[in-house]
Design an enzyme around this catalytic site. Structure first.
Site, PDB file in Angstrom:
ATOM      1  N   LEU A 134       5.137  29.770  62.540  1.00 36.66           N
ATOM      2  CA  LEU A 134       6.023  29.151  61.539  1.00 36.66           C
ATOM      3  C   LEU A 134       7.403  28.892  62.161  1.00 36.66           C
ATOM      4  O   LEU A 134       7.914  27.773  62.122  1.00 36.66           O
ATOM      5  CB  LEU A 134       6.150  30.075  60.310  1.00 36.66           C
TER       6      LEU A 134
ATOM      7  N   SER B 218      15.242  30.940  59.661  1.00 35.27           N
ATOM      8  CA  SER B 218      15.377  31.293  58.243  1.00 35.27           C
ATOM      9  C   SER B 218      15.092  30.103  57.329  1.00 35.27           C
ATOM     10  O   SER B 218      14.845  30.289  56.147  1.00 35.27           O
ATOM     11  CB  SER B 218      16.792  31.826  57.967  1.00 35.27           C
TER      12      SER B 218
ATOM     13  N   TRP C   7       8.941  32.799  69.149  1.00 39.76           N
ATOM     14  CA  TRP C   7       8.908  34.174  68.637  1.00 39.76           C
ATOM     15  C   TRP C   7       7.584  34.473  67.941  1.00 39.76           C
ATOM     16  O   TRP C   7       7.590  35.062  66.854  1.00 39.76           O
ATOM     17  CB  TRP C   7      10.045  34.429  67.627  1.00 39.76           C
ATOM     18  N   ILE C   8       6.474  34.078  68.540  1.00 39.18           N
ATOM     19  CA  ILE C   8       5.195  34.233  67.848  1.00 39.18           C
ATOM     20  C   ILE C   8       4.450  35.470  68.364  1.00 39.18           C
ATOM     21  O   ILE C   8       4.016  35.517  69.526  1.00 39.18           O
ATOM     22  CB  ILE C   8       4.335  32.951  68.017  1.00 39.18           C
TER      23      ILE C   8
ATOM     24  N   ALA D 226       2.340  39.922  54.167  1.00 39.26           N
ATOM     25  CA  ALA D 226       2.782  40.638  55.371  1.00 39.26           C
ATOM     26  C   ALA D 226       4.005  41.497  55.080  1.00 39.26           C
ATOM     27  O   ALA D 226       4.112  42.637  55.545  1.00 39.26           O
ATOM     28  CB  ALA D 226       3.078  39.642  56.482  1.00 39.26           C
TER      29      ALA D 226
ATOM     30  N   GLN E 239      25.412  72.763  58.644  1.00 41.01           N
ATOM     31  CA  GLN E 239      25.403  71.919  57.446  1.00 41.01           C
ATOM     32  C   GLN E 239      25.324  70.426  57.767  1.00 41.01           C
ATOM     33  O   GLN E 239      24.668  69.661  57.058  1.00 41.01           O
ATOM     34  CB  GLN E 239      26.653  72.197  56.596  1.00 41.01           C
TER      35      GLN E 239
ATOM     36  N   GLY F 256      20.393  64.697  70.162  1.00 41.49           N
ATOM     37  CA  GLY F 256      21.355  64.661  71.263  1.00 41.49           C
ATOM     38  C   GLY F 256      20.860  63.766  72.381  1.00 41.49           C
ATOM     39  O   GLY F 256      20.292  62.699  72.133  1.00 41.49           O
TER      40      GLY F 256
ATOM     41  N   GLU G 209      10.046  38.078  59.471  1.00 38.89           N
ATOM     42  CA  GLU G 209       9.515  37.957  58.097  1.00 38.89           C
ATOM     43  C   GLU G 209      10.642  37.928  57.070  1.00 38.89           C
ATOM     44  O   GLU G 209      10.543  38.514  55.999  1.00 38.89           O
ATOM     45  CB  GLU G 209       8.591  39.130  57.787  1.00 38.89           C
TER      46      GLU G 209
ATOM     47  N   THR H 292      15.092  37.807  57.318  1.00 39.14           N
ATOM     48  CA  THR H 292      16.084  38.794  57.770  1.00 39.14           C
ATOM     49  C   THR H 292      16.572  39.627  56.582  1.00 39.14           C
ATOM     50  O   THR H 292      16.375  39.276  55.417  1.00 39.14           O
ATOM     51  CB  THR H 292      17.308  38.098  58.409  1.00 39.14           C
TER      52      THR H 292
HETATM   53  C1  LIG Z   1       9.698  40.246  67.881  1.00 38.56           C
HETATM   54  C2  LIG Z   1       9.604  39.115  66.906  1.00 38.56           C
HETATM   55  C3  LIG Z   1       8.360  38.691  66.463  1.00 38.56           C
HETATM   56  C4  LIG Z   1       8.251  37.592  65.591  1.00 38.56           C
HETATM   57  N1  LIG Z   1       6.984  37.150  65.213  1.00 38.56           N
HETATM   58  C5  LIG Z   1       6.890  35.973  64.513  1.00 38.56           C
HETATM   59  C6  LIG Z   1       5.596  35.395  64.258  1.00 38.56           C
HETATM   60  O1  LIG Z   1       4.557  35.987  64.580  1.00 38.56           O
HETATM   61  N2  LIG Z   1       5.532  34.185  63.655  1.00 38.56           N
HETATM   62  C7  LIG Z   1       6.670  33.496  63.263  1.00 38.56           C
HETATM   63  O2  LIG Z   1       6.537  32.390  62.729  1.00 38.56           O
HETATM   64  N3  LIG Z   1       7.896  34.035  63.497  1.00 38.56           N
HETATM   65  C8  LIG Z   1       8.035  35.245  64.103  1.00 38.56           C
HETATM   66  N4  LIG Z   1       9.282  35.772  64.357  1.00 38.56           N
HETATM   67  C9  LIG Z   1      10.466  35.001  64.000  1.00 38.56           C
HETATM   68  C10 LIG Z   1      11.299  35.594  62.875  1.00 38.56           C
HETATM   69  O3  LIG Z   1      10.608  35.472  61.644  1.00 38.56           O
HETATM   70  C11 LIG Z   1      12.659  34.904  62.889  1.00 38.56           C
HETATM   71  O4  LIG Z   1      13.359  35.404  64.023  1.00 38.56           O
HETATM   72  C12 LIG Z   1      13.447  35.174  61.625  1.00 38.56           C
HETATM   73  O5  LIG Z   1      12.878  34.517  60.534  1.00 38.56           O
HETATM   74  C13 LIG Z   1      14.905  34.709  61.748  1.00 38.56           C
HETATM   75  O6  LIG Z   1      14.993  33.421  62.274  1.00 38.56           O
HETATM   76  P1  LIG Z   1      15.981  33.140  63.504  1.00 38.56           P
HETATM   77  O7  LIG Z   1      15.716  34.128  64.565  1.00 38.56           O
HETATM   78  O8  LIG Z   1      15.862  31.701  63.845  1.00 38.56           O
HETATM   79  O9  LIG Z   1      17.433  33.431  62.941  1.00 38.56           O
HETATM   80  P2  LIG Z   1      18.367  32.422  62.121  1.00 38.56           P
HETATM   81  O10 LIG Z   1      17.597  31.807  60.996  1.00 38.56           O
HETATM   82  O11 LIG Z   1      19.051  31.522  63.090  1.00 38.56           O
HETATM   83  O12 LIG Z   1      19.429  33.419  61.503  1.00 38.56           O
HETATM   84  C14 LIG Z   1      20.541  33.928  62.242  1.00 38.56           C
HETATM   85  C15 LIG Z   1      21.406  34.733  61.273  1.00 38.56           C
HETATM   86  O13 LIG Z   1      21.914  33.873  60.245  1.00 38.56           O
HETATM   87  C16 LIG Z   1      21.605  34.425  58.975  1.00 38.56           C
HETATM   88  N5  LIG Z   1      21.383  33.340  58.009  1.00 38.56           N
HETATM   89  C17 LIG Z   1      20.522  32.288  58.115  1.00 38.56           C
HETATM   90  N6  LIG Z   1      20.589  31.504  57.018  1.00 38.56           N
HETATM   91  C18 LIG Z   1      21.499  32.082  56.190  1.00 38.56           C
HETATM   92  C19 LIG Z   1      21.994  31.765  54.887  1.00 38.56           C
HETATM   93  N7  LIG Z   1      21.540  30.722  54.175  1.00 38.56           N
HETATM   94  N8  LIG Z   1      22.954  32.570  54.342  1.00 38.56           N
HETATM   95  C20 LIG Z   1      23.389  33.660  55.020  1.00 38.56           C
HETATM   96  N9  LIG Z   1      22.962  34.008  56.242  1.00 38.56           N
HETATM   97  C21 LIG Z   1      22.015  33.227  56.814  1.00 38.56           C
HETATM   98  C22 LIG Z   1      20.360  35.265  59.190  1.00 38.56           C
HETATM   99  O14 LIG Z   1      20.238  36.260  58.187  1.00 38.56           O
HETATM  100  C23 LIG Z   1      20.619  35.829  60.569  1.00 38.56           C
HETATM  101  O15 LIG Z   1      21.420  36.988  60.461  1.00 38.56           O
HETATM  102  C24 LIG Z   1       9.416  36.923  65.159  1.00 38.56           C
HETATM  103  C25 LIG Z   1      10.669  37.394  65.583  1.00 38.56           C
HETATM  104  C26 LIG Z   1      10.774  38.468  66.434  1.00 38.56           C
HETATM  105  C27 LIG Z   1      12.133  38.924  66.870  1.00 38.56           C
END
Ligand SMILES: Cc1cc2nc3c(=O)[nH]c(=O)nc-3n(C[C@H](O)[C@H](O)[C@H](O)COP(=O)(O)OP(=O)(O)OC[C@H]3O[C@@H](n4cnc5c(N)ncnc54)[C@H](O)[C@@H]3O)c2cc1C
Length: 392
Positions: free
Chosen positions: A138, A145, A169-170, A250, A287, A347, A371, A373
């Site tokens: 995806l 996002s 990132w799949i 998921a 504590q 530690g 899935e 953020t």
């Molecule tokens: C190890 C790993 C495995 C993964 N596996 C899969 C997979 O199997 N299949 C798949 O399809 N994807 C996969 N992903 C992708 C993952 O779902 C995306 O990394 C995630 O959805 C975020 O997208 P991005 O990295 O492009 O961040 P971005 O969308 O660029 O976001 C960057 C920052 O901006 C913030 N942001 C974005 N839009 C807004 C908004 N409207 N308002 C406020 N803040 C916002 C986000 O919260 C984030 O903090 C994987 C990622 C990782 C790291």
């Protein structure tokens, strides 16, 4: 790594809410993780390699398609059993749980729900047994996002679809035989396509240099004029709601999985606090250390209750996407905080691969991002309670 002495915390007697079947399924997964995952996982994480030899074992505990009907090779279990399996696997390692989540909820689920009978018969039994592994495409380099803006697309060429684009990132990409890929048709509508390894123009380069989910293989999916047979289109659902339906399933599993990682960190820190002597006393007698442990078990217990209730809602088809978002966000945040606190309690030993805590902590940095953020799930809750969209 130290021997796996894990004892699961159950402060509010949640076992009383589980059926005998739930407990059997969970206990089978728990002992399998102790036997097959714990002894090897630190090495594989250090090598940044997925331990492929555990695929058969994952299938054996029902981790591939726990809730998929048995006629398609699934385990035919309910949503709580599915959650408990994810909890136990992630107690071992989030990367291993990621492999199982992708296979079940992001590959088998869309084929089961959106595919036709031929597609179900062709793919599901092989995916359930682990003979074939799958991945879910995806996210794109420029669209994470906001997947609705994806540019991966296919054109109808009469006999076949011509697919172009790239996914990033799949999880499972480097070794998957089957990819469920989300792409736009010529009218701009999103559809799922089943792409198989070996199709000309389809490549899956591995992503290296990860500090997180090192025991899970991650890669890109590149489509350069790939001819996809027309029978590989998932016919029964299109639009963004189709991939989002998979993500609901998921994310629900992740909510349970995060509890597993948190339980492992808590249990490790609790045991350590009784054994580690400083100033002539076990550190658990101070504590400040008790505050950490008391807050950890409180948060774990709250998450267990939230997630159990979500499971009962899902069993009755009543859970909303926003409720799932809340549980995913809360539980992963809870787990990452517990991992950080537990790491401090050990530690210097907290940063060592002798214990699982640092690995969990680093893994959870991915889990809190993928899935949806942490912030995106908050916006989903915000939209749900106000009716006002803060995404754009
Ligand atoms: C190890 C790993 C495995 C993964 N596996 C899969 C997979 O199997 N299949 C798949 O399809 N994807 C996969 N992903 C992708 C993952 O779902 C995306 O990394 C995630 O959805 C975020 O997208 P991005 O990295 O492009 O961040 P971005 O969308 O660029 O976001 C960057 C920052 O901006 C913030 N942001 C974005 N839009 C807004 C908004 N409207 N308002 C406020 N803040 C916002 C986000 O919260 C984030 O903090 C994987 C990622 C990782 C790291």
């Amino acid at each position: 790594m130290k021997p796996d002495l894990f004892e699961a915390p159950d402060y509010y007697n949640l076992d009383d809410l589980l059926t005998e079947e739930h407990k059997l399924v969970r206990d089978a997964a728990r002992s399998w993780v102790k036997r097959e995952v714990s002894p090897i996982i630190e090495d594989y994480a250090q090598k940044a390699e997925f331990p492929k030899q555990i695929i058969g074992g994952l299938a054996g505990i029902g981790a591939f398609g726990p809730y998929i009907p048995m006629e398609y090779g699934g385990a035919g279990l309910d949503q709580i059993s599915y959650g408990l399996i994810m909890q136990e696997i992630e107690r071992g390692d989030s990367g291993v749980r990621s492999t199982a989540s992708v296979q079940s909820s992001l590959v088998m689920y869309p084929i089961w729900k959106y595919g036709n009978e031929e597609q179900r018969q062709k793919y599901l039994p092989k995916l359930a047994s682990g003979e074939w592994m799958g991945c879910f495409g995806l996210t794109e380099p420029d669209h994470g996002s906001n997947p609705s803006a994806m540019v991966t697309n296919f054109k109808d060429k009469g006999d076949y679809y011509l697919l172009n684009g790239a996914k990033m990132w799949i999880s499972n990409a480097p070794f998957a035989q089957v990819a469920v890929v989300w792409a736009k048709d010529e009218a701009g509508r999103i559809h799922g396509l089943i792409v198989e390894r070996g199709m000309e123009g389809f490549t899956t380069p591995e992503t290296h240099n990860k500090w997180s989910l090192r025991a899970s293989a991650t890669g890109e999916l590149i489509f350069d004029n790939v001819k996809v047979p027309k029978e590989n289109l998932l016919p029964n659902k299109s639009g963004l709601g189709a991939p989002l339906g998979c993500l609901d399933s998921a994310r629900y599993g992740i909510a349970w999985g995060a509890i597993g990682a948190a339980m492992d960190c808590y249990d490790t820190a609790l045991r350590y606090s009784k054994e580690r002597m400083q100033f002539g006393k076990p550190i658990g007698q101070f504590q400040l250390q008790q505050k950490k442990l008391a807050e950890m078990i409180t948060e774990i217990t709250k998450a267990q209750l939230l997630t159990w209730r979500l499971g009962t809602l899902r069993n009755n088809n009543k859970a909303t996407s926003a409720q799932i978002s809340m549980a995913k966000r809360n539980n992963v945040d809870m787990a990452i905080n517990i991992a950080r606190e537990a790491r401090q309690m050990l530690g210097g030993m907290g940063i060592s691969g002798e214990y699982s805590i640092m690995r969990h902590s680093m893994n959870l940095e991915s889990v809190i991002t993928y899935e949806g953020t942490h912030d995106i799930h908050l916006l989903i809750t915000g939209l749900d309670i106000t009716g006002l969209n803060a995404f754009k």
